[in-house]
Write a protein that holds these residues in place. Structure first.
Motif, PDB file in Angstrom:
ATOM      1  N   TYR A  83     -40.920  87.907  23.622  1.00 38.99           N
ATOM      2  CA  TYR A  83     -41.435  89.035  24.396  1.00 38.99           C
ATOM      3  C   TYR A  83     -42.912  88.895  24.725  1.00 38.99           C
ATOM      4  CZ  TYR A  83     -36.930  90.739  22.920  1.00 38.99           C
ATOM      5  OH  TYR A  83     -35.588  90.844  22.687  1.00 38.99           O
ATOM      6  N   GLU A  84     -43.680  88.310  23.826  1.00 38.95           N
ATOM      7  CA  GLU A  84     -45.102  88.123  24.100  1.00 38.95           C
ATOM      8  C   GLU A  84     -45.293  87.092  25.214  1.00 38.95           C
ATOM      9  OE1 GLU A  84     -48.964  88.971  24.150  1.00 38.95           O
ATOM     10  OE2 GLU A  84     -47.432  90.065  23.030  1.00 38.95           O
ATOM     11  N   GLY A  85     -44.560  85.982  25.138  1.00 38.84           N
ATOM     12  CA  GLY A  85     -44.640  84.968  26.196  1.00 38.84           C
ATOM     13  C   GLY A  85     -44.153  85.519  27.530  1.00 38.84           C
ATOM     14  N   ALA A  86     -43.079  86.276  27.492  1.00 38.33           N
ATOM     15  CA  ALA A  86     -42.553  86.881  28.711  1.00 38.33           C
ATOM     16  C   ALA A  86     -43.554  87.869  29.296  1.00 38.33           C
ATOM     17  CB  ALA A  86     -41.223  87.577  28.422  1.00 38.33           C
ATOM     18  N   ARG A  87     -44.166  88.656  28.417  1.00 37.90           N
ATOM     19  CA  ARG A  87     -45.164  89.615  28.889  1.00 37.90           C
ATOM     20  C   ARG A  87     -46.301  88.901  29.606  1.00 37.90           C
ATOM     21  NH1 ARG A  87     -49.835  91.046  27.991  1.00 37.90           N
ATOM     22  NH2 ARG A  87     -50.089  89.876  26.077  1.00 37.90           N
ATOM     23  N   GLU A  88     -46.754  87.791  29.029  1.00 36.58           N
ATOM     24  CA  GLU A  88     -47.843  87.030  29.661  1.00 36.58           C
ATOM     25  C   GLU A  88     -47.418  86.486  31.021  1.00 36.58           C
ATOM     26  OE1 GLU A  88     -49.061  84.097  26.780  1.00 36.58           O
ATOM     27  OE2 GLU A  88     -49.721  85.639  25.356  1.00 36.58           O
ATOM     28  N   ALA A  89     -46.190  85.985  31.121  1.00 37.33           N
ATOM     29  CA  ALA A  89     -45.702  85.457  32.403  1.00 37.33           C
ATOM     30  C   ALA A  89     -45.598  86.566  33.444  1.00 37.33           C
ATOM     31  CB  ALA A  89     -44.350  84.763  32.206  1.00 37.33           C
ATOM     32  N   PHE A  90     -45.034  87.699  33.057  1.00 34.95           N
ATOM     33  CA  PHE A  90     -44.913  88.810  34.009  1.00 34.95           C
ATOM     34  C   PHE A  90     -46.288  89.353  34.395  1.00 34.95           C
ATOM     35  CE2 PHE A  90     -40.529  89.329  32.127  1.00 34.95           C
ATOM     36  CZ  PHE A  90     -39.847  88.939  33.270  1.00 34.95           C
ATOM     37  N   GLN A  91     -47.217  89.417  33.441  1.00 37.26           N
ATOM     38  CA  GLN A  91     -48.567  89.889  33.742  1.00 37.26           C
ATOM     39  C   GLN A  91     -49.235  88.951  34.742  1.00 37.26           C
ATOM     40  OE1 GLN A  91     -49.884  92.905  32.630  1.00 37.26           O
ATOM     41  NE2 GLN A  91     -51.324  92.412  34.246  1.00 37.26           N
ATOM     42  N   GLN A  92     -49.030  87.639  34.569  1.00 36.01           N
ATOM     43  CA  GLN A  92     -49.588  86.668  35.513  1.00 36.01           C
ATOM     44  C   GLN A  92     -48.976  86.859  36.899  1.00 36.01           C
ATOM     45  OE1 GLN A  92     -52.195  84.423  34.841  1.00 36.01           O
ATOM     46  NE2 GLN A  92     -52.148  84.433  37.081  1.00 36.01           N
ATOM     47  N   ALA A  93     -47.674  87.134  36.943  1.00 38.24           N
ATOM     48  CA  ALA A  93     -47.016  87.386  38.227  1.00 38.24           C
ATOM     49  C   ALA A  93     -47.618  88.608  38.901  1.00 38.24           C
ATOM     50  CB  ALA A  93     -45.510  87.571  38.025  1.00 38.24           C
ATOM     51  N   VAL A  94     -47.905  89.644  38.122  1.00 36.45           N
ATOM     52  CA  VAL A  94     -48.542  90.843  38.674  1.00 36.45           C
ATOM     53  C   VAL A  94     -49.914  90.485  39.235  1.00 36.45           C
ATOM     54  CG1 VAL A  94     -49.571  93.073  38.071  1.00 36.45           C
ATOM     55  CG2 VAL A  94     -47.252  92.512  37.282  1.00 36.45           C
ATOM     56  N   GLU A  95     -50.688  89.754  38.457  1.00 30.06           N
ATOM     57  CA  GLU A  95     -52.035  89.368  38.902  1.00 30.06           C
ATOM     58  C   GLU A  95     -51.986  88.508  40.162  1.00 30.06           C
ATOM     59  OE1 GLU A  95     -54.017  87.639  35.503  1.00 30.06           O
ATOM     60  OE2 GLU A  95     -53.738  89.482  34.332  1.00 30.06           O
ATOM     61  N   ALA A 110     -32.193  83.649  40.112  1.00 25.94           N
ATOM     62  CA  ALA A 110     -31.533  82.354  39.922  1.00 25.94           C
ATOM     63  C   ALA A 110     -32.053  81.370  40.957  1.00 25.94           C
ATOM     64  CB  ALA A 110     -30.027  82.514  40.036  1.00 25.94           C
ATOM     65  N   GLY A 111     -32.477  80.227  40.483  1.00 24.93           N
ATOM     66  CA  GLY A 111     -32.954  79.184  41.373  1.00 24.93           C
ATOM     67  C   GLY A 111     -34.431  79.297  41.723  1.00 24.93           C
ATOM     68  N   CYS A 112     -35.105  80.332  41.335  1.00 17.35           N
ATOM     69  CA  CYS A 112     -36.519  80.493  41.654  1.00 17.35           C
ATOM     70  C   CYS A 112     -37.374  79.870  40.559  1.00 17.35           C
ATOM     71  CB  CYS A 112     -36.891  81.978  41.756  1.00 17.35           C
ATOM     72  SG  CYS A 112     -36.074  82.833  43.090  1.00 17.35           S
ATOM     73  N   SER A 113     -38.452  79.228  40.968  1.00 19.81           N
ATOM     74  CA  SER A 113     -39.409  78.713  40.000  1.00 19.81           C
ATOM     75  C   SER A 113     -40.681  79.517  40.196  1.00 19.81           C
ATOM     76  CB  SER A 113     -39.669  77.227  40.250  1.00 19.81           C
ATOM     77  OG  SER A 113     -40.632  76.771  39.340  1.00 19.81           O
ATOM     78  N   SER A 114     -40.917  80.434  39.289  1.00 16.04           N
ATOM     79  CA  SER A 114     -42.052  81.330  39.433  1.00 16.04           C
ATOM     80  C   SER A 114     -42.392  81.938  38.082  1.00 16.04           C
ATOM     81  CB  SER A 114     -41.708  82.447  40.416  1.00 16.04           C
ATOM     82  OG  SER A 114     -40.669  83.252  39.864  1.00 16.04           O
ATOM     83  N   GLN A 115     -43.485  82.648  38.042  1.00 27.00           N
ATOM     84  CA  GLN A 115     -43.858  83.355  36.815  1.00 27.00           C
ATOM     85  C   GLN A 115     -42.799  84.385  36.451  1.00 27.00           C
ATOM     86  OE1 GLN A 115     -46.343  82.829  34.638  1.00 27.00           O
ATOM     87  NE2 GLN A 115     -47.055  81.118  35.867  1.00 27.00           N
ATOM     88  N   VAL A 116     -42.220  85.045  37.450  1.00 27.08           N
ATOM     89  CA  VAL A 116     -41.174  86.034  37.180  1.00 27.08           C
ATOM     90  C   VAL A 116     -39.950  85.337  36.587  1.00 27.08           C
ATOM     91  CG1 VAL A 116     -39.620  87.738  38.208  1.00 27.08           C
ATOM     92  CG2 VAL A 116     -42.010  87.650  38.923  1.00 27.08           C
ATOM     93  N   ALA A 117     -39.566  84.198  37.158  1.00 27.56           N
ATOM     94  CA  ALA A 117     -38.429  83.446  36.616  1.00 27.56           C
ATOM     95  C   ALA A 117     -38.740  82.947  35.210  1.00 27.56           C
ATOM     96  CB  ALA A 117     -38.070  82.283  37.531  1.00 27.56           C
ATOM     97  N   ASP A 118     -39.975  82.483  35.005  1.00 27.90           N
ATOM     98  CA  ASP A 118     -40.373  82.030  33.664  1.00 27.90           C
ATOM     99  C   ASP A 118     -40.327  83.192  32.674  1.00 27.90           C
ATOM    100  OD1 ASP A 118     -40.804  79.519  34.757  1.00 27.90           O
ATOM    101  OD2 ASP A 118     -42.993  79.712  34.803  1.00 27.90           O
ATOM    102  N   GLY A 119     -40.816  84.342  33.091  1.00 25.27           N
ATOM    103  CA  GLY A 119     -40.789  85.527  32.220  1.00 25.27           C
ATOM    104  C   GLY A 119     -39.371  85.931  31.881  1.00 25.27           C
ATOM    105  N   THR A 120     -38.488  85.852  32.857  1.00 28.44           N
ATOM    106  CA  THR A 120     -37.079  86.188  32.633  1.00 28.44           C
ATOM    107  C   THR A 120     -36.457  85.230  31.620  1.00 28.44           C
ATOM    108  OG1 THR A 120     -36.911  87.102  34.858  1.00 28.44           O
ATOM    109  CG2 THR A 120     -34.848  86.541  33.753  1.00 28.44           C
ATOM    110  N   ALA A 121     -36.751  83.944  31.761  1.00 27.77           N
ATOM    111  CA  ALA A 121     -36.233  82.958  30.808  1.00 27.77           C
ATOM    112  C   ALA A 121     -36.762  83.240  29.404  1.00 27.77           C
ATOM    113  CB  ALA A 121     -36.611  81.542  31.257  1.00 27.77           C
ATOM    114  N   LEU A 122     -38.029  83.589  29.300  1.00 27.62           N
ATOM    115  CA  LEU A 122     -38.609  83.907  27.991  1.00 27.62           C
ATOM    116  C   LEU A 122     -38.000  85.185  27.400  1.00 27.62           C
ATOM    117  CD1 LEU A 122     -42.277  82.908  28.785  1.00 27.62           C
ATOM    118  CD2 LEU A 122     -40.765  81.777  27.127  1.00 27.62           C
ATOM    119  N   LEU A 123     -37.682  86.154  28.267  1.00 30.40           N
ATOM    120  CA  LEU A 123     -36.986  87.357  27.797  1.00 30.40           C
ATOM    121  C   LEU A 123     -35.635  86.987  27.192  1.00 30.40           C
ATOM    122  CD1 LEU A 123     -37.465  90.204  30.439  1.00 30.40           C
ATOM    123  CD2 LEU A 123     -38.146  90.237  28.051  1.00 30.40           C
TER     124      LEU A 123
END
Length: 185
Positions: A41-53, A23-36
């Motif tokens: 799921y495909e958009g969330a997967r891409e956001a989480f994968q970017q966060a990993v990278e 909550a309150g974070c602006s990041s790929q993980v937060a974006d992925g969570t919002a997409l979840l």
């Protein structure tokens, strides 16, 4: 089967915990969570994968990635992502162990599934409902692994602990038909 029906509820619980953590974070993980939350799921997967990278909050990124794969019924990649989440600091909760066990069951590795269900029941903070679910899933795992003796033993305890579960009585009846001839005499 029961263990296939619980995925949505488990994913929702994990998603909710991710949401509170971010909550309150602006990041790929937060974006992925919002997409979840939007079930993209495909958009969330891409956001989480970017966060990993990017090396961003790796434990949460891998856990989110695992949920994406879970929702897409890609259980082998989900399991790998959950294992990476644990390796990167995500807490080994009963819920996560239950999901990992379910991944193993869906991937056809019942012996490993039993490990996760058994050890998940030892984690603190699990609800009574989740503990019962994991106990039953553990029985199913032993049965699928062909270890009818252990499954029967665990099921006898389960029926004692949860006498209101009528499907368990039916399962015990089935397992009793699987007894080796030497035991049946």
């Amino acid at each position: 089967m029961r263990w296939n029906d619980i995925g949505k509820r488990i994913a929702a619980a994990v998603l909710l915990s991710l949401t509170f953590c971010l909550a309150g974070c602006s990041s790929q993980v937060a974006d992925g969570t919002a997409l979840l939350e939007e079930q993209d799921y495909e958009g969330a997967r891409e956001a989480f994968q970017q966060a990993v990278e990017d090396g961003e909050n790796l434990g949460e990124a891998y856990r989110g990635l695992g949920i994406c794969y879970w929702e897409q019924e890609d259980y082998e990649n989900a399991l790998e992502a959950f294992e990476n989440a644990l390796d990167n600091g995500t807490e080994a909760t009963a819920t996560l162990y239950n999901m990992m066990g379910l991944c193993e069951l869906n991937a056809g590795t019942a012996n490993r599934a039993a490990y996760y269900f058994e050890n998940g029941q030892k984690k603190e903070g699990a609800s009574a409902e989740l503990l019962q679910e994991m106990a039953f899933n553990e029985i199913i795992a032993y049965e699928k692994a062909g270890d009818y003796e252990t499954a029967r033993y665990r099921l006898e305890d389960y029926v004692e602990d949860y006498p209101e579960d009528t499907r368990a009585a039916k399962e015990l009846e089935f397992l009793n038909t699987q007894a080796p001839e030497s035991e049946a005499e």
